[in-house]
Design an enzyme around this catalytic site. Structure first.
Site, PDB file in Angstrom:
ATOM      1  N   ASP A 309     -48.188  24.167   0.753  1.00 58.22           N
ATOM      2  CA  ASP A 309     -48.694  23.172  -0.185  1.00 58.22           C
ATOM      3  C   ASP A 309     -48.934  21.897   0.631  1.00 58.22           C
ATOM      4  O   ASP A 309     -48.409  21.750   1.735  1.00 58.22           O
ATOM      5  CB  ASP A 309     -47.656  22.934  -1.281  1.00 58.22           C
ATOM      6  N   ASP A 511     -43.176  22.278  -2.956  1.00 55.54           N
ATOM      7  CA  ASP A 511     -42.159  21.374  -3.498  1.00 55.54           C
ATOM      8  C   ASP A 511     -42.308  21.102  -4.985  1.00 55.54           C
ATOM      9  O   ASP A 511     -41.362  20.652  -5.624  1.00 55.54           O
ATOM     10  CB  ASP A 511     -42.213  20.031  -2.762  1.00 55.54           C
ATOM     11  N   ASP A 515     -46.025  24.698  -7.764  1.00 58.64           N
ATOM     12  CA  ASP A 515     -45.844  25.690  -6.705  1.00 58.64           C
ATOM     13  C   ASP A 515     -44.903  26.823  -7.113  1.00 58.64           C
ATOM     14  O   ASP A 515     -44.824  27.849  -6.422  1.00 58.64           O
ATOM     15  CB  ASP A 515     -45.272  25.028  -5.442  1.00 58.64           C
TER      16      ASP A 515
END
Length: 619
Positions: A309, A511, A515
């Site tokens: 990410d 995080d 996600d």
């Protein structure tokens, strides 16, 4: 609890000492006793083994190593090999104790979090300090923390300044300076002065309790490969019994059959996986990595690609000033920044706070208070400084106030946006004077981390909800060739599935709440344990406590090293068992020597696994 554990250790060690002395007396026939002193070892060390085997068989139909050990003990006693029975009992019990100590040592770095849980807190209510149980602290309470005290809850400092030892949470060796507005976390230690904080996360929501929940789920017994070893152990018990009976019938020598039972105990095989897994978990903990499940290391060793990410993972997750531009000769860049910081001083918007913070960091001073301030949602702010009206915001704000943007400013703003920046335009007295570009900045260790991952033969990909331009810019800076932009949670989930359908087991590092589906679906999910959301952490298999992605390459190599250790343990234990049974069948080994040979294998497995605790590949 700690006292009870220490007392139990003392009793166990005393039993080992007495048993060893009794075996020595038996072996050298000291004192002409009316009974064989080896019976002491059988009673102290052997009876607990036999009891455990019977309980396992009756309650769980569990056929494991202790069953074969018990049979060997009883058979040795029946044929009159009292010393051999005592030796087998002593060495088996000692091996089990060493295993427990190895596992305890591997978990020690994690479990110390539990012991750091503060029991009391100093709460300030109605200007009076009260000492109350930490679990009774309420959200919004004001707490006072003195030097040397453990911080009871997560909060924000409202008065005072200090240095905080955060090593338990982040692995940082040096205390971190804290002042008003800074966050502090439960379980960390106030090193110096006194400060007050407002509680933001209490009880089970605090950082320490969240980490403890992760700790409690770190169980090597969850590893799939442990189950395989257990099944092998069951078959080995059956094979050993069949071999012993066959040898007895063919040779007529019961002692050879007993020796087979002694040397073919599958202790080393059973120890091979859990000791390595727990040592691997202990190693990871030293570098700020919490492995929630033992089989995560097994799965991580097979990963061929890592998906990152962007925001909060490869980047810090907060805006920073990356460029200041002046388009008028009379104002320098530092003047533009000073005016913007004064205009934004009362703003609660993250971009406004970032500008003010950047000004303080670069100039060492504080911006002046504006004479008037108005926040316009979705546009920016209007402030009055020294009698002049200052506009700080987007193009729409300036257009609505009839401020014309020069071509130079428009072109610079467009270029900044193509790099993923957010642009704040600045106008003074109705004239555009410059702009400030802000962006989420790449972590300084990101590119080196990606390069090391790639050098290990693992590909990388960036999955982000940002625009194509922002994604391309950040991927290029991080050294990631493959990226997907404008990703919704389902898009990340789909991308994970597509890679794995192509035979590329993938690890997801993220995080945020968005996600979580990808973290759950991936071969292995790694969450940022500090900045990460609770949902993301709960969905992941592994958490980086200090958000240090620089340790990911070590984690990947540690996973492969752990699996190599398990393979060596399993292979060595199986080879030793088959060689020993061959020697037992031929009569070369007797029960006494057989017990020594067998348990040397168990100890060797434990020692080999223990090496993982301090392993780190040299560069």
């Amino acid at each position: 609890m700690a006292t009870l554990i220490k007392d139990a250790d003392r009793v166990t060690i005393a039993a080992f000492i007495v048993s060893l002395i009794s075996l020595a007396i038996s072996f050298f026939n000291i004192g002409n006793l009316p009974f064989d002193s080896a019976w002491v070892a059988i009673v102290l060390c052997g009876i607990p083994i036999i009891k455990g085997a019977i309980v396992g068989l009756v309650t769980e139909l569990d056929i494991k190593a202790d069953v074969l050990v018990s049979i060997a003990l009883v058979a040795s006693v029946i044929i009159g090999e009292i010393f051999a029975a005592g030796e087998v009992a002593f060495i088996m019990a000692l091996g089990a104790y060493l295993e427990e100590r190895t596992v305890a040592k591997a978990r020690a770095g994690i479990e110390r979090l539990v012991h750091l849980t503060p029991t009391t807190a100093r709460v300030v209510r109605a200007h009076e300090e009260l000492i109350i149980p930490a679990k009774e602290v309420l959200l919004g309470d004001t707490l006072r923390v003195l030097a040397g005290e453990i911080i009871a809850v997560d909060g924000v400092i409202i008065h005072g300044q200090t240095s905080v030892d955060q090593s338990v949470m982040t692995g940082e060796s040096l205390p971190v300076d804290k002042t008003v507005g800074d966050e502090v976390f439960s379980g960390t230690v106030n090193q110096f002065g006194t400060f007050d904080l407002v509680a933001k996360k209490v009880g089970e929501d605090s950082s320490l309790q969240r980490m403890i929940r992760l700790v409690e789920s770190a169980d090597a017994g969850k590893a799939k490969i442990v189950g395989i070893a257990d099944r092998w152990a069951t078959w080995i018990v059956i094979i050993a019994l069949a071999s012993a009976i066959f040898t007895w019938l063919v040779t007529g020598e019961a002692i050879r059959a007993v020796t087979i039972l002694v040397v073919f105990c599958p202790c080393a095989l059973v120890l091979a996986t859990p000791t390595a897994i727990m040592a691997g978990i202990g190693n990871a903990t030293k570098y700020g990595i919490l492995v929630r499940e033992g089989d995560a290391l097994e799965r991580l060793a097979k990963v061929k690609r890592i998906a990152f990410d962007k925001t909060g993972t490869l980047t810090f997750g907060r805006p920073s000033v990356v460029r200041v531009l002046s388009v008028v000769p009379d104002l320098k860049e530092e003047d533009i920044l000073k005016v913007a910081a004064t205009a934004e001083l009362r703003s609660e918007h993250p971009l406004g706070k970032a500008i003010v913070s950047h000004f303080k960091d670069t100039s060492g001073g504080k911006p002046a208070q504006p004479e008037a301030f108005t926040l316009l949602a979705g546009r920016g702010v209007v402030s009055q400084v020294n009698g002049r009206v200052i506009l700080a915001g987007n193009e729409e704000l300036l257009t609505e106030n009839n401020v014309e943007l020069p071509q130079e400013l428009t072109a610079a703003a467009e270029a900044a946006r193509n790099e993923g920046c957010t642009v704040i335009h600045l106008a003074i007295g109705g004239m555009a004077v410059g702009m400030i570009a802000l962006s989420d900045t790449l972590r300084p260790e990101a590119s080196a981390t990606v390069e090391e991952i790639r050098s290990a033969g693992i590909q990388t990909v960036l999955l982000t909800g940002d625009t194509v331009q922002a994604a391309a810019h950040m991927a290029n800076n991080a050294g990631i060739a493959d990226f997907q932009s404008n990703c919704l949670p389902e898009d990340k989930l789909t991308a994970i599935g597509e890679y794995q359908d192509k035979g590329e087991p993938i690890c997801m590092v993220g995080d945020g709440i968005n996600d979580a589906p990808a973290l759950r679906a991936a071969q292995v999910g790694i969450a940022m344990g500090g900045i990460g959301s609770d949902i993301a952490i709960d969905a992941a298999d592994i958490a980086l406590v200090g958000d240090n992605i620089r340790e990911i390459p070590h984690l990947l190599k540690l996973a492969k090293k752990t699996m190599q250790t398990i393979t060596v343990n399993l292979t060595a234990s199986m080879v030793l068992n088959f060689v020993a049974i061959g020697l037992a069948i031929s009569g070369v080994l007797n029960p006494v020597v057989g017990a020594l040979v067998h348990n040397l294998g168990s100890v060797a497995v434990i020692i080999n696994s223990s090496l993982l605790l301090k392993w780190r590949e040299s560069k």
